[in-house]
Design a protein around this motif. Structure first.
Motif, PDB file in Angstrom:
ATOM      1  N   THR A   1      -8.985  59.150 -25.100  1.00  0.00           N
ATOM      2  CA  THR A   1      -8.941  57.695 -25.027  1.00  0.00           C
ATOM      3  C   THR A   1      -7.600  57.216 -25.565  1.00  0.00           C
ATOM      4  N   ILE A   2      -6.893  56.452 -24.757  1.00  0.00           N
ATOM      5  CA  ILE A   2      -5.556  55.977 -25.120  1.00  0.00           C
ATOM      6  C   ILE A   2      -5.473  54.490 -24.843  1.00  0.00           C
ATOM      7  N   LYS A   3      -4.885  53.775 -25.769  1.00  0.00           N
ATOM      8  CA  LYS A   3      -4.705  52.329 -25.641  1.00  0.00           C
ATOM      9  C   LYS A   3      -3.246  51.981 -25.927  1.00  0.00           C
ATOM     10  N   TYR A   4      -2.744  50.952 -25.222  1.00  0.00           N
ATOM     11  CA  TYR A   4      -1.384  50.486 -25.424  1.00  0.00           C
ATOM     12  C   TYR A   4      -1.345  48.976 -25.593  1.00  0.00           C
ATOM     13  N   ALA A   5      -0.402  48.524 -26.395  1.00  0.00           N
ATOM     14  CA  ALA A   5      -0.085  47.107 -26.425  1.00  0.00           C
ATOM     15  C   ALA A   5       0.678  46.762 -25.152  1.00  0.00           C
ATOM     16  N   LYS A   6       0.521  45.530 -24.692  1.00  0.00           N
ATOM     17  CA  LYS A   6       1.183  45.118 -23.450  1.00  0.00           C
ATOM     18  C   LYS A   6       2.697  45.254 -23.545  1.00  0.00           C
ATOM     19  N   SER A   7       3.238  45.095 -24.744  1.00  0.00           N
ATOM     20  CA  SER A   7       4.690  45.094 -24.920  1.00  0.00           C
ATOM     21  C   SER A   7       5.332  46.431 -24.593  1.00  0.00           C
ATOM     22  N   VAL A   8       4.579  47.529 -24.663  1.00  0.00           N
ATOM     23  CA  VAL A   8       5.174  48.850 -24.444  1.00  0.00           C
ATOM     24  C   VAL A   8       4.511  49.636 -23.323  1.00  0.00           C
ATOM     25  N   LYS A   9       3.444  49.094 -22.732  1.00  0.00           N
ATOM     26  CA  LYS A   9       2.744  49.813 -21.674  1.00  0.00           C
ATOM     27  C   LYS A   9       3.691  50.070 -20.511  1.00  0.00           C
ATOM     28  N   GLY A  10       3.760  51.326 -20.080  1.00  0.00           N
ATOM     29  CA  GLY A  10       4.643  51.706 -18.992  1.00  0.00           C
ATOM     30  C   GLY A  10       5.951  52.329 -19.463  1.00  0.00           C
ATOM     31  N   ARG A  11       6.347  52.069 -20.704  1.00  0.00           N
ATOM     32  CA  ARG A  11       7.573  52.668 -21.253  1.00  0.00           C
ATOM     33  C   ARG A  11       7.293  53.696 -22.332  1.00  0.00           C
ATOM     34  N   PHE A  12       6.231  53.487 -23.103  1.00  0.00           N
ATOM     35  CA  PHE A  12       5.886  54.393 -24.194  1.00  0.00           C
ATOM     36  C   PHE A  12       4.639  55.188 -23.817  1.00  0.00           C
ATOM     37  N   THR A  13       4.591  56.442 -24.253  1.00  0.00           N
ATOM     38  CA  THR A  13       3.445  57.308 -23.995  1.00  0.00           C
ATOM     39  C   THR A  13       3.017  57.984 -25.289  1.00  0.00           C
ATOM     40  N   ILE A  14       1.751  57.820 -25.638  1.00  0.00           N
ATOM     41  CA  ILE A  14       1.217  58.466 -26.834  1.00  0.00           C
ATOM     42  C   ILE A  14       0.417  59.690 -26.413  1.00  0.00           C
ATOM     43  N   SER A  15       0.488  60.741 -27.218  1.00  0.00           N
ATOM     44  CA  SER A  15      -0.270  61.953 -26.953  1.00  0.00           C
ATOM     45  C   SER A  15      -0.489  62.672 -28.276  1.00  0.00           C
ATOM     46  N   ARG A  16      -1.336  63.701 -28.250  1.00  0.00           N
ATOM     47  CA  ARG A  16      -1.548  64.464 -29.487  1.00  0.00           C
ATOM     48  C   ARG A  16      -1.772  65.929 -29.160  1.00  0.00           C
ATOM     49  N   ASP A  17      -1.432  66.771 -30.127  1.00  0.00           N
ATOM     50  CA  ASP A  17      -1.680  68.209 -30.073  1.00  0.00           C
ATOM     51  C   ASP A  17      -2.402  68.555 -31.359  1.00  0.00           C
ATOM     52  N   ASN A  18      -3.724  68.645 -31.276  1.00  0.00           N
ATOM     53  CA  ASN A  18      -4.507  68.879 -32.491  1.00  0.00           C
ATOM     54  C   ASN A  18      -4.271  70.278 -33.067  1.00  0.00           C
ATOM     55  N   ALA A  19      -3.833  71.212 -32.245  1.00  0.00           N
ATOM     56  CA  ALA A  19      -3.510  72.550 -32.757  1.00  0.00           C
ATOM     57  C   ALA A  19      -2.330  72.476 -33.716  1.00  0.00           C
ATOM     58  N   LYS A  20      -1.463  71.482 -33.500  1.00  0.00           N
ATOM     59  CA  LYS A  20      -0.294  71.290 -34.362  1.00  0.00           C
ATOM     60  C   LYS A  20      -0.492  70.105 -35.318  1.00  0.00           C
ATOM     61  N   SER A  21      -1.683  69.468 -35.276  1.00  0.00           N
ATOM     62  CA  SER A  21      -1.963  68.311 -36.134  1.00  0.00           C
ATOM     63  C   SER A  21      -0.886  67.246 -35.988  1.00  0.00           C
TER      64      SER A  21
END
Length: 120
Positions: A55-75
């Motif tokens: 589940t990923i959410k973005y503020a309108k100000s950065v949607k389309g330019r910023f990308t959030i992700s995670r790697d839980n193996a690397k915390s």
């Protein structure tokens, strides 16, 4: 209590990209969000990712330019920032909290912040 450490900031030219990292330790995996605070402004929420990364959410100000992700193996939670503008200049923080609807509820657990400066 969770500890968060941001890294990856720096000075870039407008139009370039930068990837920030937030390394978490000391607690079970939870939703994580990114914020930024420019001089003279309030801290603003940018993006959040759930503990499982689906589940990923973005503020309108950065949607389309910023990308959030995670790697839980690397915390680690990442914020990929593309097409940077001078107005993206700020201190960037990560936070361990909750995703609520289309937004994010921060906890009291913050990293120390990392400076991002975009020159035009």
């Amino acid at each position: 209590q969770v500890q968060l450490v941001e890294s990856g900031g720096g000075l870039v030219q407008a139009g370039e990209s930068l990837r920030l990292s937030c390394t978490l330790s000391g607690s079970r995996v939870s939703a994580t969000g990114w914020y930024r605070q420019a001089p003279g402004e309030q801290r603003a929420w940018l993006a959040a990712v759930s503990a499982d990364g689906f589940t990923i959410k973005y503020a309108k100000s950065v949607k389309g330019r910023f990308t959030i992700s995670r790697d839980n193996a690397k915390s680690t939670v990442y914020l990929q920032m593309d097409s940077l503008k001078s107005e993206d200049t700020a201190i960037y923080y990560c936070n361990s909290g909750l995703i609520l609807g289309d937004g994010y509820l921060p906890s009291e657990s913050w990293g120390q912040g990392v400076q991002v400066t975009v020159s035009s």
